[in-house]
Design a protein around this motif. Structure first.
Motif, short mmCIF file in Angstrom:
data_model
loop_
_atom_site.label_atom_id
_atom_site.label_comp_id
_atom_site.label_asym_id
_atom_site.label_seq_id
_atom_site.Cartn_x
_atom_site.Cartn_y
_atom_site.Cartn_z
N ARG A 278 0.82 -1.21 0.00
CA ARG A 278 0.00 0.00 0.00
C ARG A 278 0.86 1.26 0.00
NH1 ARG A 278 -3.23 -1.22 4.03
NH2 ARG A 278 -4.92 -1.85 2.68
N ILE A 279 2.00 1.23 0.68
CA ILE A 279 2.82 2.44 0.78
C ILE A 279 4.05 2.41 -0.13
CG2 ILE A 279 2.06 2.94 3.13
CD1 ILE A 279 4.73 1.76 4.11
N ARG A 280 4.21 1.37 -0.94
CA ARG A 280 5.36 1.26 -1.84
C ARG A 280 5.33 2.41 -2.84
NH1 ARG A 280 8.25 -3.08 -2.00
NH2 ARG A 280 6.57 -4.39 -1.26
N ASP B 14 7.12 2.82 -5.77
CA ASP B 14 7.13 2.42 -7.17
C ASP B 14 6.77 0.93 -7.27
OD1 ASP B 14 7.47 2.61 -9.93
OD2 ASP B 14 9.59 2.08 -9.80
N PRO B 15 5.47 0.62 -7.24
CA PRO B 15 5.08 -0.80 -7.24
C PRO B 15 5.39 -1.50 -8.57
CG PRO B 15 3.15 0.58 -7.50
CD PRO B 15 4.32 1.50 -7.26
N LYS B 16 5.90 -2.71 -8.46
CA LYS B 16 6.16 -3.56 -9.62
C LYS B 16 5.16 -4.71 -9.59
CE LYS B 16 10.13 -1.50 -10.68
NZ LYS B 16 9.83 -0.11 -10.55
N PRO B 17 4.67 -5.15 -10.73
CA PRO B 17 3.70 -6.25 -10.73
C PRO B 17 4.29 -7.52 -10.12
CG PRO B 17 3.85 -5.22 -12.90
CD PRO B 17 4.94 -4.63 -12.07
N LEU B 18 3.52 -8.20 -9.29
CA LEU B 18 3.95 -9.48 -8.71
C LEU B 18 3.87 -10.60 -9.73
CD1 LEU B 18 2.32 -9.31 -5.17
CD2 LEU B 18 4.70 -8.93 -5.78
N TYR C 13 -1.53 1.84 -14.54
CA TYR C 13 -1.07 2.94 -13.71
C TYR C 13 -0.57 2.37 -12.38
CZ TYR C 13 -3.45 6.07 -16.95
OH TYR C 13 -3.84 6.73 -18.07
N GLN C 14 0.20 3.17 -11.65
CA GLN C 14 0.76 2.70 -10.38
C GLN C 14 -0.32 2.24 -9.40
OE1 GLN C 14 3.32 5.57 -8.56
NE2 GLN C 14 5.10 4.94 -9.75
N HIS C 15 -1.40 3.00 -9.30
CA HIS C 15 -2.43 2.63 -8.34
C HIS C 15 -3.12 1.32 -8.76
CE1 HIS C 15 -5.00 4.71 -11.31
NE2 HIS C 15 -6.01 4.04 -10.78
N GLN C 16 -3.17 1.03 -10.06
CA GLN C 16 -3.76 -0.21 -10.53
C GLN C 16 -2.85 -1.40 -10.22
OE1 GLN C 16 -4.25 1.20 -14.56
NE2 GLN C 16 -6.49 1.23 -14.34
N ARG D 193 -0.64 -1.49 -7.82
CA ARG D 193 -0.68 -1.62 -6.36
C ARG D 193 -1.94 -2.38 -5.93
NH1 ARG D 193 0.16 3.48 -5.22
NH2 ARG D 193 2.38 3.20 -4.93
N ALA D 194 -3.08 -2.01 -6.47
CA ALA D 194 -4.34 -2.66 -6.11
C ALA D 194 -4.35 -4.13 -6.53
CB ALA D 194 -5.52 -1.93 -6.74
N ALA D 195 -3.86 -4.43 -7.71
CA ALA D 195 -3.83 -5.81 -8.18
C ALA D 195 -2.89 -6.65 -7.32
CB ALA D 195 -3.40 -5.85 -9.65
N ASN D 196 -1.74 -6.09 -6.96
CA ASN D 196 -0.80 -6.79 -6.09
C ASN D 196 -1.42 -7.07 -4.72
OD1 ASN D 196 1.14 -6.74 -8.09
ND2 ASN D 196 2.32 -5.09 -7.18
#
Length: 123
Positions: free
Chosen positions: A78-80, A82-86, A96-99, A101-104
Protein backbone atom coordinates in the motif's frame (compact mmCIF):
# COMPACT_ATOMS: atom_id res chain seq x y z
CA UNK A 1 -10.49 -23.00 27.66
CA UNK A 2 -10.83 -25.20 24.60
CA UNK A 3 -11.23 -23.89 21.07
CA UNK A 4 -11.74 -25.23 17.58
CA UNK A 5 -11.91 -23.70 14.13
CA UNK A 6 -14.23 -25.14 11.50
CA UNK A 7 -15.81 -23.70 8.36
CA UNK A 8 -14.50 -20.20 9.06
CA UNK A 9 -15.98 -20.16 12.56
CA UNK A 10 -14.14 -20.19 15.87
CA UNK A 11 -15.79 -22.08 18.73
CA UNK A 12 -14.77 -21.76 22.38
CA UNK A 13 -15.94 -23.94 25.26
CA UNK A 14 -15.01 -24.24 28.93
CA UNK A 15 -13.92 -20.62 29.28
CA UNK A 16 -13.59 -19.53 32.91
CA UNK A 17 -15.52 -16.54 34.25
CA UNK A 18 -12.75 -14.02 33.57
CA UNK A 19 -12.11 -15.28 30.03
CA UNK A 20 -15.84 -15.34 29.29
CA UNK A 21 -16.22 -11.73 30.48
CA UNK A 22 -13.32 -10.60 28.28
CA UNK A 23 -14.64 -12.45 25.22
CA UNK A 24 -18.14 -11.08 25.79
CA UNK A 25 -16.79 -7.50 26.04
CA UNK A 26 -15.31 -7.73 22.52
CA UNK A 27 -18.76 -8.21 20.98
CA UNK A 28 -17.41 -10.37 18.15
CA UNK A 29 -18.60 -13.75 19.41
CA UNK A 30 -22.07 -14.94 20.38
CA UNK A 31 -22.83 -17.31 23.22
CA UNK A 32 -24.98 -20.33 22.48
CA UNK A 33 -26.75 -21.54 25.62
CA UNK A 34 -27.83 -24.79 24.02
CA UNK A 35 -24.24 -25.71 23.10
CA UNK A 36 -22.58 -23.89 26.04
CA UNK A 37 -20.03 -22.23 23.74
CA UNK A 38 -18.97 -18.96 22.18
CA UNK A 39 -18.95 -18.84 18.39
CA UNK A 40 -17.78 -16.20 15.94
CA UNK A 41 -16.22 -15.74 12.52
CA UNK A 42 -12.46 -16.19 12.33
CA UNK A 43 -10.68 -12.86 11.88
CA UNK A 44 -7.19 -11.56 12.42
CA UNK A 45 -8.46 -9.17 15.09
CA UNK A 46 -10.25 -11.90 17.05
CA UNK A 47 -7.29 -14.29 16.90
CA UNK A 48 -4.86 -11.57 17.99
CA UNK A 49 -7.08 -10.67 20.95
CA UNK A 50 -7.38 -14.33 21.97
CA UNK A 51 -3.61 -14.78 21.69
CA UNK A 52 -3.29 -11.97 24.21
CA UNK A 53 -5.24 -13.84 26.88
CA UNK A 54 -4.48 -17.54 26.19
CA UNK A 55 -2.01 -19.70 24.30
CA UNK A 56 -3.65 -20.68 21.03
CA UNK A 57 -3.54 -24.29 19.76
CA UNK A 58 -0.77 -24.78 17.15
CA UNK A 59 -3.13 -25.00 14.16
CA UNK A 60 -5.00 -21.83 15.12
CA UNK A 61 -1.72 -20.03 15.93
CA UNK A 62 -0.46 -20.90 12.43
CA UNK A 63 -3.60 -19.36 10.90
CA UNK A 64 -3.11 -16.23 13.04
CA UNK A 65 0.52 -15.87 11.99
CA UNK A 66 -0.37 -16.33 8.32
CA UNK A 67 -3.12 -13.68 8.54
CA UNK A 68 -0.67 -11.24 10.16
CA UNK A 69 2.00 -11.92 7.50
CA UNK A 70 -0.49 -11.32 4.70
CA UNK A 71 -1.70 -8.09 6.31
CA UNK A 72 1.87 -6.85 6.74
CA UNK A 73 2.63 -7.62 3.07
CA UNK A 74 -0.52 -5.77 1.95
CA UNK A 75 0.41 -2.78 4.13
CA UNK A 76 3.92 -2.69 2.63
CA UNK A 77 2.43 -2.81 -0.87
CA UNK A 78 0.00 0.00 0.00
CA UNK A 79 2.82 2.44 0.78
CA UNK A 80 5.36 1.26 -1.84
CA UNK A 81 6.53 4.26 -3.90
CA UNK A 82 7.13 2.42 -7.17
CA UNK A 83 5.08 -0.80 -7.24
CA UNK A 84 6.16 -3.56 -9.62
CA UNK A 85 3.70 -6.25 -10.73
CA UNK A 86 3.95 -9.48 -8.71
CA UNK A 87 2.84 -11.41 -11.80
CA UNK A 88 2.45 -10.63 -15.48
CA UNK A 89 -1.11 -9.25 -15.62
CA UNK A 90 -3.16 -10.26 -18.67
CA UNK A 91 -3.81 -6.75 -19.98
CA UNK A 92 -2.79 -5.12 -23.24
CA UNK A 93 -2.17 -1.58 -21.95
CA UNK A 94 0.25 -0.42 -19.27
CA UNK A 95 -1.27 -0.20 -15.82
CA UNK A 96 -1.07 2.94 -13.71
CA UNK A 97 0.76 2.70 -10.38
CA UNK A 98 -2.43 2.63 -8.34
CA UNK A 99 -3.76 -0.21 -10.53
CA UNK A 100 -0.58 -2.27 -10.09
CA UNK A 101 -0.68 -1.62 -6.36
CA UNK A 102 -4.34 -2.66 -6.11
CA UNK A 103 -3.83 -5.81 -8.18
CA UNK A 104 -0.80 -6.79 -6.09
CA UNK A 105 -2.74 -6.22 -2.88
CA UNK A 106 -5.61 -8.36 -4.18
CA UNK A 107 -3.24 -11.23 -5.06
CA UNK A 108 -1.75 -11.09 -1.57
CA UNK A 109 -5.11 -10.83 0.17
CA UNK A 110 -6.69 -13.77 -1.67
CA UNK A 111 -3.61 -15.95 -1.22
CA UNK A 112 -2.72 -16.24 -4.90
CA UNK A 113 0.79 -14.94 -4.18
CA UNK A 114 2.43 -15.84 -0.86
CA UNK A 115 3.86 -12.95 1.17
CA UNK A 116 7.36 -14.50 0.98
CA UNK A 117 7.45 -14.10 -2.81
CA UNK A 118 6.76 -10.39 -2.38
CA UNK A 119 9.72 -9.96 0.01
CA UNK A 120 12.54 -10.06 -2.56
CA UNK A 121 11.52 -6.85 -4.29
CA UNK A 122 13.17 -3.47 -3.80
CA UNK A 123 11.67 -1.06 -1.31
Amino acid sequence: MKMAMKDGMLRIIEADITQAAIIKSWGSMKYSRSNQMYEGPVSMELLNKLAGIVKLPPAIEAVRKNMNEVQEAVDRERIRKDPKPLVQYPVTKSLYQHQVRAANMALLTFGLVPPEKEEYRDE
